[in-house]
Design a protein around this motif. Structure first.
Motif, PDB file in Angstrom:
ATOM      1  N   LYS A 249       0.810  -1.224   0.000  1.00  0.00           N
ATOM      2  CA  LYS A 249       0.000   0.000   0.000  1.00  0.00           C
ATOM      3  C   LYS A 249       0.841   1.271   0.000  1.00  0.00           C
ATOM      4  O   LYS A 249       0.590   2.176  -0.812  1.00  0.00           O
ATOM      5  N   PRO A 250       1.869   1.393   0.879  1.00  0.00           N
ATOM      6  CA  PRO A 250       2.676   2.623   0.821  1.00  0.00           C
ATOM      7  C   PRO A 250       3.446   2.780  -0.491  1.00  0.00           C
ATOM      8  O   PRO A 250       3.612   3.898  -0.990  1.00  0.00           O
ATOM      9  N   ILE A 251       3.913   1.684  -1.072  1.00  0.00           N
ATOM     10  CA  ILE A 251       4.641   1.786  -2.346  1.00  0.00           C
ATOM     11  C   ILE A 251       3.707   2.255  -3.458  1.00  0.00           C
ATOM     12  O   ILE A 251       4.061   3.117  -4.270  1.00  0.00           O
ATOM     13  N   LEU A 252       2.501   1.716  -3.497  1.00  0.00           N
ATOM     14  CA  LEU A 252       1.551   2.142  -4.515  1.00  0.00           C
ATOM     15  C   LEU A 252       1.141   3.597  -4.297  1.00  0.00           C
ATOM     16  O   LEU A 252       0.935   4.353  -5.267  1.00  0.00           O
ATOM     17  N   PHE A 253       1.041   3.996  -3.031  1.00  0.00           N
ATOM     18  CA  PHE A 253       0.720   5.409  -2.751  1.00  0.00           C
ATOM     19  C   PHE A 253       1.849   6.303  -3.252  1.00  0.00           C
ATOM     20  O   PHE A 253       1.608   7.332  -3.890  1.00  0.00           O
ATOM     21  N   LEU A 254       3.098   5.899  -2.956  1.00  0.00           N
ATOM     22  CA  LEU A 254       4.255   6.673  -3.406  1.00  0.00           C
ATOM     23  C   LEU A 254       4.245   6.803  -4.924  1.00  0.00           C
ATOM     24  O   LEU A 254       4.493   7.894  -5.468  1.00  0.00           O
ATOM     25  N   ARG A 255       3.952   5.715  -5.604  1.00  0.00           N
ATOM     26  CA  ARG A 255       3.914   5.759  -7.070  1.00  0.00           C
ATOM     27  C   ARG A 255       2.819   6.694  -7.565  1.00  0.00           C
ATOM     28  O   ARG A 255       2.976   7.365  -8.598  1.00  0.00           O
ATOM     29  N   SER A 256       1.711   6.771  -6.844  1.00  0.00           N
ATOM     30  CA  SER A 256       0.591   7.602  -7.291  1.00  0.00           C
ATOM     31  C   SER A 256       0.855   9.099  -7.109  1.00  0.00           C
ATOM     32  O   SER A 256       0.291   9.914  -7.842  1.00  0.00           O
ATOM     33  N   VAL A 257       1.712   9.472  -6.150  1.00  0.00           N
ATOM     34  CA  VAL A 257       1.929  10.895  -5.882  1.00  0.00           C
ATOM     35  C   VAL A 257       3.193  11.443  -6.539  1.00  0.00           C
ATOM     36  O   VAL A 257       3.332  12.651  -6.703  1.00  0.00           O
ATOM     37  N   LEU A 258       4.129  10.570  -6.902  1.00  0.00           N
ATOM     38  CA  LEU A 258       5.358  11.018  -7.540  1.00  0.00           C
ATOM     39  C   LEU A 258       5.188  11.078  -9.056  1.00  0.00           C
ATOM     40  O   LEU A 258       4.481  10.255  -9.644  1.00  0.00           O
ATOM     41  N   SER A 259       5.855  12.020  -9.665  1.00  0.00           N
ATOM     42  CA  SER A 259       5.898  12.031 -11.125  1.00  0.00           C
ATOM     43  C   SER A 259       6.725  10.840 -11.607  1.00  0.00           C
ATOM     44  O   SER A 259       7.435  10.198 -10.822  1.00  0.00           O
ATOM     45  N   ASP A 260       6.653  10.562 -12.886  1.00  0.00           N
ATOM     46  CA  ASP A 260       7.426   9.452 -13.442  1.00  0.00           C
ATOM     47  C   ASP A 260       8.920   9.643 -13.166  1.00  0.00           C
ATOM     48  O   ASP A 260       9.609   8.711 -12.727  1.00  0.00           O
ATOM     49  N   ARG A 261       9.422  10.838 -13.420  1.00  0.00           N
ATOM     50  CA  ARG A 261      10.856  11.068 -13.241  1.00  0.00           C
ATOM     51  C   ARG A 261      11.247  11.030 -11.763  1.00  0.00           C
ATOM     52  O   ARG A 261      12.339  10.557 -11.421  1.00  0.00           O
ATOM     53  N   ALA A 262      10.379  11.504 -10.899  1.00  0.00           N
ATOM     54  CA  ALA A 262      10.676  11.452  -9.469  1.00  0.00           C
ATOM     55  C   ALA A 262      10.698  10.014  -8.966  1.00  0.00           C
ATOM     56  O   ALA A 262      11.542   9.647  -8.144  1.00  0.00           O
ATOM     57  N   PHE A 263       9.799   9.188  -9.493  1.00  0.00           N
ATOM     58  CA  PHE A 263       9.811   7.776  -9.097  1.00  0.00           C
ATOM     59  C   PHE A 263      11.066   7.085  -9.622  1.00  0.00           C
ATOM     60  O   PHE A 263      11.690   6.283  -8.919  1.00  0.00           O
ATOM     61  N   ASP A 264      11.449   7.387 -10.851  1.00  0.00           N
ATOM     62  CA  ASP A 264      12.693   6.834 -11.415  1.00  0.00           C
ATOM     63  C   ASP A 264      13.878   7.179 -10.521  1.00  0.00           C
ATOM     64  O   ASP A 264      14.726   6.319 -10.224  1.00  0.00           O
ATOM     65  N   ALA A 265      13.945   8.449 -10.096  1.00  0.00           N
ATOM     66  CA  ALA A 265      15.058   8.889  -9.257  1.00  0.00           C
ATOM     67  C   ALA A 265      15.042   8.178  -7.907  1.00  0.00           C
ATOM     68  O   ALA A 265      16.102   7.836  -7.360  1.00  0.00           O
ATOM     69  N   THR A 266      13.847   7.946  -7.371  1.00  0.00           N
ATOM     70  CA  THR A 266      13.737   7.235  -6.093  1.00  0.00           C
ATOM     71  C   THR A 266      14.249   5.809  -6.227  1.00  0.00           C
ATOM     72  O   THR A 266      14.960   5.298  -5.351  1.00  0.00           O
ATOM     73  N   MET A 267      13.927   5.158  -7.326  1.00  0.00           N
ATOM     74  CA  MET A 267      14.408   3.792  -7.554  1.00  0.00           C
ATOM     75  C   MET A 267      15.933   3.769  -7.659  1.00  0.00           C
ATOM     76  O   MET A 267      16.595   2.887  -7.089  1.00  0.00           O
ATOM     77  N   ARG A 268      16.518   4.758  -8.344  1.00  0.00           N
ATOM     78  CA  ARG A 268      17.975   4.814  -8.449  1.00  0.00           C
ATOM     79  C   ARG A 268      18.621   5.050  -7.085  1.00  0.00           C
ATOM     80  O   ARG A 268      19.690   4.500  -6.786  1.00  0.00           O
ATOM     81  N   LEU A 269      17.956   5.857  -6.254  1.00  0.00           N
ATOM     82  CA  LEU A 269      18.464   6.107  -4.904  1.00  0.00           C
ATOM     83  C   LEU A 269      18.487   4.815  -4.096  1.00  0.00           C
ATOM     84  O   LEU A 269      19.465   4.520  -3.399  1.00  0.00           O
ATOM     85  N   PHE A 270      17.427   4.021  -4.186  1.00  0.00           N
ATOM     86  CA  PHE A 270      17.378   2.738  -3.476  1.00  0.00           C
ATOM     87  C   PHE A 270      18.523   1.834  -3.937  1.00  0.00           C
ATOM     88  O   PHE A 270      19.141   1.141  -3.125  1.00  0.00           O
ATOM     89  N   GLU A 271      18.775   1.816  -5.249  1.00  0.00           N
ATOM     90  CA  GLU A 271      19.860   0.985  -5.776  1.00  0.00           C
ATOM     91  C   GLU A 271      21.213   1.411  -5.205  1.00  0.00           C
ATOM     92  O   GLU A 271      22.017   0.585  -4.793  1.00  0.00           O
ATOM     93  N   ARG A 272      21.453   2.739  -5.188  1.00  0.00           N
ATOM     94  CA  ARG A 272      22.742   3.240  -4.668  1.00  0.00           C
ATOM     95  C   ARG A 272      22.915   2.898  -3.201  1.00  0.00           C
ATOM     96  O   ARG A 272      24.000   2.512  -2.764  1.00  0.00           O
ATOM     97  N   GLN A 273      21.849   3.035  -2.435  1.00  0.00           N
ATOM     98  CA  GLN A 273      21.921   2.720  -1.013  1.00  0.00           C
ATOM     99  C   GLN A 273      22.223   1.240  -0.796  1.00  0.00           C
ATOM    100  O   GLN A 273      23.018   0.879   0.074  1.00  0.00           O
ATOM    101  N   ALA A 274      21.594   0.382  -1.588  1.00  0.00           N
ATOM    102  CA  ALA A 274      21.824  -1.059  -1.468  1.00  0.00           C
ATOM    103  C   ALA A 274      23.260  -1.408  -1.850  1.00  0.00           C
ATOM    104  O   ALA A 274      23.915  -2.228  -1.207  1.00  0.00           O
TER     105      ALA A 274
END
Length: 279
Positions: A249-274
């Motif tokens: 539910k929180p991930i789907l909410f995040l996807r619904s409120v972020l723009s496409d590019r903002a979501f892309d950037a968030t995914m890249r941030l998760f990758e860098r942190q990992a």
């Protein structure tokens, strides 16, 4: 009279737990999977076992005919069988992409075709399609997998309207991160196809992100999704969608409120942190 359920992918994970839950709820359960030997505990709990390969039309036809011959009706189909094929689109062979669609979408659609005549005749039935939050968002290296889950979402929405006149419900289950074999199989495929090629840096970072998610507190046990499926099967008027488990539910909410590019950037941030945490 007990209602009859056919479940695919019942040899482990969500399918196995769903079979247990529906047996406990008093349903007659037919559990189908390629690995029949792994379903023996379900047989001990009262399930009827079926050798079922969702990429083989004869196997699917025989399974449905067996249920109808023995039980006389099918009230619920739970389309759970599936896997995640990962790797850069450029590097994954088209045959593997076709297999991903064969398992995740064409097998699902064919089983629906096979059970609909009896459901229409009895003017009742419920089709439960296990999709994913991955049917609402994308991620790098998951092109084929996410394409199939977007397809499940679209197919289910259209089918729900088609079948309304016949009293047949169509329900979509959208799991988040779940502790099953899915993650390790997807990571293995990712490294096989893209771990050493032009995309290796991103592929390795993404594999590390997936592995860290599996080790952390985010994933839920498959029983969480199974309870949601049982709820959807038992509901007098089920929801069209159930997001469940593992941050769905929180991930789907995040996807619904972020723009496409903002979501892309968030995914890249998760990758860098990992990637950092792995060094």
């Amino acid at each position: 009279m007990a209602k009859t359920v056919l479940i695919t992918g019942a040899s482990s994970g969500i399918g196995e737990e769903t079979a247990k839950g529906l047996l406990a709820a008093g349903y007659t359960v037919y559990a189908g999977a390629r690995r029949v030997d792994r379903m023996q505990p379900l047989a001990g709990a009262g399930a009827r076992l079926l050798a079922l390969d969702v990429t083989d039309d004869t196997s699917m036809t025989t399974a449905v005919e067996t249920v109808l011959q023995e039980a006389g009706h099918i009230d619920v189909l739970v389309n759970n069988a599936g896997y995640g094929s990962y790797g850069a689109l450029e590097e994954v062979p088209l045959d593997e992409g076709r297999r991903q669609f064969d398992v995740n979408i064409f097998g699902l659609a064919r089983l629906i075709q096979l059970v609909l005549p009896t459901m229409r005749a009895q003017r009742s039935g419920r089709i439960v399609n296990v999709s994913s939050i991955g049917g609402k968002l994308g991620e790098p290296f998951g092109c084929w997998y996410h394409a199939t889950k977007f397809a499940v979402e679209g197919l289910s929405d259209s089918l729900r309207m088609e079948l309304h006149p016949f009293g047949i419900d169509v329900v979509i289950i959208e799991p988040g991160a779940i502790l099953t074999e899915w993650n390790s199989i997807a990571r293995d495929g990712l490294m096989k196809y893209s771990g050493d090629g032009a995309y290796r840096e991103g592929a390795r970072a993404h594999a590390q992100m997936m592995a860290s998610a599996d080790r952390g507190s985010l994933p839920s046990p498959p029983s969480v999704v199974a309870r949601t499926i049982v709820q959807a099967v038992q509901a007098r008027k089920p929801k069209t969608r159930y997001a469940t488990g593992g941050g769905a539910k929180p991930i789907l909410f995040l996807r619904s409120v972020l723009s496409d590019r903002a979501f892309d950037a968030t995914m890249r941030l998760f990758e860098r942190q990992a990637a950092k945490s792995a060094t």
